[in-house]
Design a protein around this motif. Structure first.
Motif, PDB file in Angstrom:
ATOM      1  N   ALA A  57       1.077  -1.400   0.062  1.00  0.00           N
ATOM      2  CA  ALA A  57       0.039   0.282   0.011  1.00  0.00           C
ATOM      3  C   ALA A  57       0.836   1.406  -0.052  1.00  0.00           C
ATOM      4  O   ALA A  57       0.358   2.220  -0.540  1.00  0.00           O
ATOM      5  N   GLU A  58       1.863   1.508   0.536  1.00  0.00           N
ATOM      6  CA  GLU A  58       2.925   2.244   0.861  1.00  0.00           C
ATOM      7  C   GLU A  58       3.767   2.626  -0.682  1.00  0.00           C
ATOM      8  O   GLU A  58       3.539   3.871  -0.962  1.00  0.00           O
ATOM      9  N   ARG A  59       4.268   1.534  -1.258  1.00  0.00           N
ATOM     10  CA  ARG A  59       4.230   2.092  -2.457  1.00  0.00           C
ATOM     11  C   ARG A  59       3.585   2.613  -3.772  1.00  0.00           C
ATOM     12  O   ARG A  59       3.826   3.009  -4.204  1.00  0.00           O
ATOM     13  N   TRP A  60       2.486   1.303  -3.474  1.00  0.00           N
ATOM     14  CA  TRP A  60       1.621   2.052  -4.666  1.00  0.00           C
ATOM     15  C   TRP A  60       1.074   3.720  -4.304  1.00  0.00           C
ATOM     16  O   TRP A  60       0.937   4.508  -5.319  1.00  0.00           O
ATOM     17  N   GLN A  61       0.455   3.921  -2.476  1.00  0.00           N
ATOM     18  CA  GLN A  61       1.139   5.479  -2.614  1.00  0.00           C
ATOM     19  C   GLN A  61       2.020   6.681  -3.583  1.00  0.00           C
ATOM     20  O   GLN A  61       1.969   7.772  -4.115  1.00  0.00           O
ATOM     21  N   ARG A  62       2.896   5.535  -3.141  1.00  0.00           N
ATOM     22  CA  ARG A  62       4.289   6.558  -3.147  1.00  0.00           C
ATOM     23  C   ARG A  62       4.360   7.037  -4.894  1.00  0.00           C
ATOM     24  O   ARG A  62       4.588   7.673  -4.892  1.00  0.00           O
ATOM     25  N   GLU A  63       4.418   5.753  -5.521  1.00  0.00           N
ATOM     26  CA  GLU A  63       3.796   5.519  -6.835  1.00  0.00           C
ATOM     27  C   GLU A  63       3.199   6.725  -7.551  1.00  0.00           C
ATOM     28  O   GLU A  63       3.628   7.380  -8.317  1.00  0.00           O
TER      29      GLU A  63
ATOM     30  N   ALA B 253      -3.448   8.253   0.973  1.00  0.00           N
ATOM     31  CA  ALA B 253      -3.185   7.041   1.885  1.00  0.00           C
ATOM     32  C   ALA B 253      -3.948   6.592   2.809  1.00  0.00           C
ATOM     33  O   ALA B 253      -3.805   4.919   2.714  1.00  0.00           O
ATOM     34  N   ALA B 254      -4.925   6.339   2.567  1.00  0.00           N
ATOM     35  CA  ALA B 254      -6.544   6.269   2.355  1.00  0.00           C
ATOM     36  C   ALA B 254      -6.913   5.221   2.111  1.00  0.00           C
ATOM     37  O   ALA B 254      -7.111   4.082   2.044  1.00  0.00           O
ATOM     38  N   GLN B 255      -6.474   5.767   0.465  1.00  0.00           N
ATOM     39  CA  GLN B 255      -7.113   4.686  -0.568  1.00  0.00           C
ATOM     40  C   GLN B 255      -6.022   3.847  -1.118  1.00  0.00           C
ATOM     41  O   GLN B 255      -6.501   2.664  -1.831  1.00  0.00           O
ATOM     42  N   SER B 256      -4.429   3.824  -0.345  1.00  0.00           N
ATOM     43  CA  SER B 256      -3.615   2.864  -1.235  1.00  0.00           C
ATOM     44  C   SER B 256      -4.245   1.918  -0.488  1.00  0.00           C
ATOM     45  O   SER B 256      -3.760   0.422  -0.570  1.00  0.00           O
ATOM     46  N   VAL B 257      -4.592   0.908   0.973  1.00  0.00           N
ATOM     47  CA  VAL B 257      -5.079   0.299   1.115  1.00  0.00           C
ATOM     48  C   VAL B 257      -6.010  -1.167   0.718  1.00  0.00           C
ATOM     49  O   VAL B 257      -6.325  -1.940   0.518  1.00  0.00           O
TER      50      VAL B 257
END
Length: 311
Positions: A154-160, A181-185
């Protein structure tokens, strides 16, 4: 087969500049032929004849792309500031995605005959090495998520997503960061399923190379059938559903992010989109007056003649 992923990435990169990390669009575009050859060398160590054929075909393909697609990219980019000025909606984002997919399909249609000729020209040693190199690529793809826990994914998705969006609008607000951050999960890991699909599809390609290279016409027909069957047959229900859900999430997030832009971000987005459009028009203007010459004969024909001469 071996450059489809490269070309799809090229379209997405060039359109949205989400992965250019400090490199200019024109610099990247003017070196796409080199990138394509490097991509091909990941799978096959080309001989001189194969390299000459591949370079000539890529030159012709990229000339067509420069003169036909880049003006269409510029046209689209120039409309987006107005499109998004009164808020974005899912229909608009969906239409953009569909337009990009049409461009990709047009590129693929021109790439397939090149891939056929390259596969028909493979020497026995190259064919023997190909499964190992394909699997190495699949394992690298798979490992991008299998070695991470859900929080890290999830953190990687948010970062990218954040990195790509910031290149278009500048620094994100606290609210925008919290939203991402909320959507990344909600992102669903997909690379293991993707690697599994690739293995199943590639097995059919390798079987085709082993059994039908003596008949180029039959080979070309069967390869095109495999290309056409890739999504409806080889993706499988689970990967198809995961891709669908992740794409929908990406589109919904993009709509929210565009509609949350501050006046400063809106102005930066407008400037960046118009800059990209200008880059594409300049690249088109730099095209040669005539298309580069095509190879005099198919690579498979030349390879066959050479093989018969040595018997």
């Amino acid at each position: 087969m071996m450059s489809c992923r490269l070309l799809r990435r090229a379209v997405l990169v060039l359109l949205f500049a989400a992965q250019l990390s400090g490199c200019g669009v024109k610099l990247v575009y003017n070196n796409l032929d080199r990138f394509a050859r490097w991509n091909m060398s990941d799978y096959v160590d080309l001989n001189d004849e194969q390299r000459a054929y591949f370079d000539a075909e890529m030159a012709a393909l990229l000339y067509w792309h420069r003169t036909h697609h880049l003006p269409e990219y510029a046209d689209l980019l120039e409309t987006l500031p107005t499109t998004f000025s009164d808020c974005a909606d899912l229909d608009e984002i969906f239409w953009i995605s569909e337009r990009m997919f049409v461009w990709y399909e047009q590129l693929e249609a021109r790439l397939v005959p090149i891939a056929v000729e390259m596969m028909l020209s493979l020497e026995d040693a190259q064919v023997a090495e190909l499964p190992r190199r394909l699997e190495r690529d699949n394992e690298e793809l798979e490992e991008e998520e299998t070695d991470l826990d859900p929080a890290a994914i999830a953190e990687r998705w948010q970062r990218e997503y954040s990195d790509g969006f910031k290149r278009l609008v500048g620094r994100l607000t606290r609210e925008q960061k919290a939203y991402l951050a909320a959507q990344s999960v909600d992102y669903i890991p997909q690379y293991a399923l993707w690697a599994d699909y690739r293995r199943r599809w590639q097995r059919e390609i390798l079987k085709l190379i082993a059994e039908d290279r003596d008949d180029p016409e039959v080979f070309a027909q069967k390869f095109q059938a495999l290309v056409d069957a890739r999504i409806p047959v080889y993706y499988g229900e689970e990967l198809t559903e995961v891709f669908k859900l992740n794409e929908r999430q990406y589109q919904e997030v993009t709509v929210w992010m565009i509609n949350s832009l501050t006046p400063e971000q809106q102005e930066r987005l407008k400037e960046r989109l118009l800059e990209l459009a200008e880059d594409f028009r300049e690249l088109r203007a730099e095209a040669a007056l005539e298309a580069p010459p095509q190879p005099l004969r198919p690579l498979s024909s030349a390879s066959s003649s050479s093989s018969q001469a040595t018997r």
